[in-house]
Design a protein around this motif. Structure first.
Motif, PDB file in Angstrom:
ATOM      1  N   ASP A 139       0.821  -1.211   0.000  1.00  0.00           N
ATOM      2  CA  ASP A 139       0.000   0.000   0.000  1.00  0.00           C
ATOM      3  C   ASP A 139       0.862   1.270   0.000  1.00  0.00           C
ATOM      4  OD1 ASP A 139      -2.187  -1.685   2.289  1.00  0.00           O
ATOM      5  OD2 ASP A 139      -2.498  -1.392   0.134  1.00  0.00           O
ATOM      6  N   THR A 140       2.168   1.117   0.134  1.00  0.00           N
ATOM      7  CA  THR A 140       3.062   2.267   0.106  1.00  0.00           C
ATOM      8  C   THR A 140       2.941   2.986  -1.241  1.00  0.00           C
ATOM      9  OG1 THR A 140       4.626   1.312   1.670  1.00  0.00           O
ATOM     10  CG2 THR A 140       5.482   2.990   0.148  1.00  0.00           C
ATOM     11  N   ALA A 141       2.616   4.260  -1.195  1.00  0.00           N
ATOM     12  CA  ALA A 141       2.359   5.027  -2.416  1.00  0.00           C
ATOM     13  C   ALA A 141       2.070   6.475  -2.044  1.00  0.00           C
ATOM     14  CB  ALA A 141       1.162   4.454  -3.177  1.00  0.00           C
ATOM     15  N   VAL A 142       2.021   7.310  -3.072  1.00  0.00           N
ATOM     16  CA  VAL A 142       1.465   8.649  -2.924  1.00  0.00           C
ATOM     17  C   VAL A 142      -0.015   8.557  -3.282  1.00  0.00           C
ATOM     18  CG1 VAL A 142       1.568  11.062  -3.625  1.00  0.00           C
ATOM     19  CG2 VAL A 142       3.669   9.712  -3.507  1.00  0.00           C
ATOM     20  N   TYR A 143      -0.856   9.084  -2.416  1.00  0.00           N
ATOM     21  CA  TYR A 143      -2.299   9.002  -2.586  1.00  0.00           C
ATOM     22  C   TYR A 143      -2.841  10.356  -3.042  1.00  0.00           C
ATOM     23  CZ  TYR A 143      -2.376   4.358  -0.603  1.00  0.00           C
ATOM     24  OH  TYR A 143      -2.191   3.007  -0.396  1.00  0.00           O
ATOM     25  N   TYR A 144      -3.689  10.308  -4.064  1.00  0.00           N
ATOM     26  CA  TYR A 144      -4.290  11.495  -4.662  1.00  0.00           C
ATOM     27  C   TYR A 144      -5.813  11.333  -4.723  1.00  0.00           C
ATOM     28  CZ  TYR A 144       0.408  11.954  -6.746  1.00  0.00           C
ATOM     29  OH  TYR A 144       1.761  12.037  -6.961  1.00  0.00           O
ATOM     30  N   CYS A 145      -6.502  12.453  -4.733  1.00  0.00           N
ATOM     31  CA  CYS A 145      -7.921  12.416  -5.050  1.00  0.00           C
ATOM     32  C   CYS A 145      -8.161  13.202  -6.340  1.00  0.00           C
ATOM     33  CB  CYS A 145      -8.772  12.988  -3.916  1.00  0.00           C
ATOM     34  SG  CYS A 145      -8.676  14.774  -3.740  1.00  0.00           S
ATOM     35  N   ASN A 146      -9.265  12.916  -6.987  1.00  0.00           N
ATOM     36  CA  ASN A 146      -9.676  13.638  -8.185  1.00  0.00           C
ATOM     37  C   ASN A 146     -11.070  13.151  -8.562  1.00  0.00           C
ATOM     38  OD1 ASN A 146      -9.623  15.141 -10.704  1.00  0.00           O
ATOM     39  ND2 ASN A 146      -7.400  15.035 -10.553  1.00  0.00           N
ATOM     40  N   ARG A 147     -11.600  13.664  -9.616  1.00  0.00           N
ATOM     41  CA  ARG A 147     -12.862  13.150 -10.120  1.00  0.00           C
ATOM     42  C   ARG A 147     -12.680  11.672 -10.452  1.00  0.00           C
ATOM     43  NH1 ARG A 147     -15.292  16.981 -14.671  1.00  0.00           N
ATOM     44  NH2 ARG A 147     -16.821  15.290 -14.573  1.00  0.00           N
ATOM     45  N   GLU A 148     -13.765  10.931 -10.417  1.00  0.00           N
ATOM     46  CA  GLU A 148     -13.695   9.507 -10.701  1.00  0.00           C
ATOM     47  C   GLU A 148     -13.339   9.257 -12.166  1.00  0.00           C
ATOM     48  OE1 GLU A 148     -17.401   7.511 -10.375  1.00  0.00           O
ATOM     49  OE2 GLU A 148     -16.538   5.506 -10.491  1.00  0.00           O
ATOM     50  N   SER A 149     -13.717  10.160 -13.045  1.00  0.00           N
ATOM     51  CA  SER A 149     -13.468   9.950 -14.467  1.00  0.00           C
ATOM     52  C   SER A 149     -13.047  11.249 -15.125  1.00  0.00           C
ATOM     53  CB  SER A 149     -14.716   9.381 -15.144  1.00  0.00           C
ATOM     54  OG  SER A 149     -15.812  10.260 -14.975  1.00  0.00           O
ATOM     55  N   THR A 150     -12.578  11.142 -16.363  1.00  0.00           N
ATOM     56  CA  THR A 150     -12.148  12.335 -17.095  1.00  0.00           C
ATOM     57  C   THR A 150     -13.348  13.215 -17.422  1.00  0.00           C
ATOM     58  OG1 THR A 150     -12.340  11.130 -19.175  1.00  0.00           O
ATOM     59  CG2 THR A 150     -10.187  11.111 -18.104  1.00  0.00           C
ATOM     60  N   PRO A 151     -13.126  14.494 -17.623  1.00  0.00           N
ATOM     61  CA  PRO A 151     -11.852  15.211 -17.528  1.00  0.00           C
ATOM     62  C   PRO A 151     -11.450  15.460 -16.074  1.00  0.00           C
ATOM     63  CG  PRO A 151     -13.611  16.749 -18.018  1.00  0.00           C
ATOM     64  CD  PRO A 151     -14.234  15.383 -18.022  1.00  0.00           C
ATOM     65  N   TYR A 152     -10.207  15.110 -15.753  1.00  0.00           N
ATOM     66  CA  TYR A 152      -9.724  15.312 -14.398  1.00  0.00           C
ATOM     67  C   TYR A 152      -9.435  16.784 -14.150  1.00  0.00           C
ATOM     68  CZ  TYR A 152      -8.915  10.276 -14.539  1.00  0.00           C
ATOM     69  OH  TYR A 152      -9.059   8.918 -14.654  1.00  0.00           O
ATOM     70  N   TRP A 153      -9.564  17.164 -12.904  1.00  0.00           N
ATOM     71  CA  TRP A 153      -9.053  18.459 -12.468  1.00  0.00           C
ATOM     72  C   TRP A 153      -7.527  18.380 -12.343  1.00  0.00           C
ATOM     73  CZ3 TRP A 153     -13.180  17.586  -8.285  1.00  0.00           C
ATOM     74  CH2 TRP A 153     -14.440  18.017  -8.740  1.00  0.00           C
ATOM     75  N   SER A 154      -6.881  19.517 -12.204  1.00  0.00           N
ATOM     76  CA  SER A 154      -5.433  19.513 -11.985  1.00  0.00           C
ATOM     77  C   SER A 154      -5.121  18.740 -10.704  1.00  0.00           C
ATOM     78  CB  SER A 154      -4.907  20.939 -11.877  1.00  0.00           C
ATOM     79  OG  SER A 154      -5.067  21.622 -13.093  1.00  0.00           O
TER      80      SER A 154
END
Length: 115
Positions: free
Chosen positions: A89-104
């Motif tokens: 599970d070691t990683a950098v975790y990000y959030c964003n919209r579930e699908s494209t178009p993604y936010w920055s």
């Protein structure tokens, strides 16, 4: 301009727990399905959990039964509760919209699991 700010990562031992948060500003947050993504060392970013605008959820097989995604629309925040953590599970975790178009993408939050 939508801004994503992830927080709550850290270093834990195998079997430990963490909750990461993502504050979303500049959008009608409640209208969007949201996802948590992670990028491990040498790997591509992958979607691991998602939550719909009305609460339906998805979890990848790799985290099913261990990770729980939730959201608080009043706080424009999405959460990921991570239990029974493993070294993979070691990683950098990000959030964003579930699908494209993604936010920055935001800067992410580092989670490190050690044995």
């Amino acid at each position: 301009q939508v801004q994503l700010v992830e927080s709550g990562g850290g270093s834990v031992q195998v079997g430990g727990s963490l909750r990461v948060s993502c504050k979303v500003s500049g959008s009608i947050f409640s209208s969007y399905s949201m996802g948590w993504y992670r990028q491990g060392p040498g790997k591509q970013r992958e979607l691991i959990a998602a939550i719909g605008s009305v609460g339906g959820t998805y979890s990848a097989d790799s985290v099913k039964g261990r990770f729980t995604i939730s959201r608080d629309n009043a706080k424009n925040t999405v959460y990921l509760q991570m239990n029974s953590l493993k070294p993979e599970d070691t990683a950098v975790y990000y959030c964003n919209r579930e699908s494209t178009p993604y936010w920055s993408w935001g800067q992410g939050t580092q989670v490190t699991v050690s044995s």
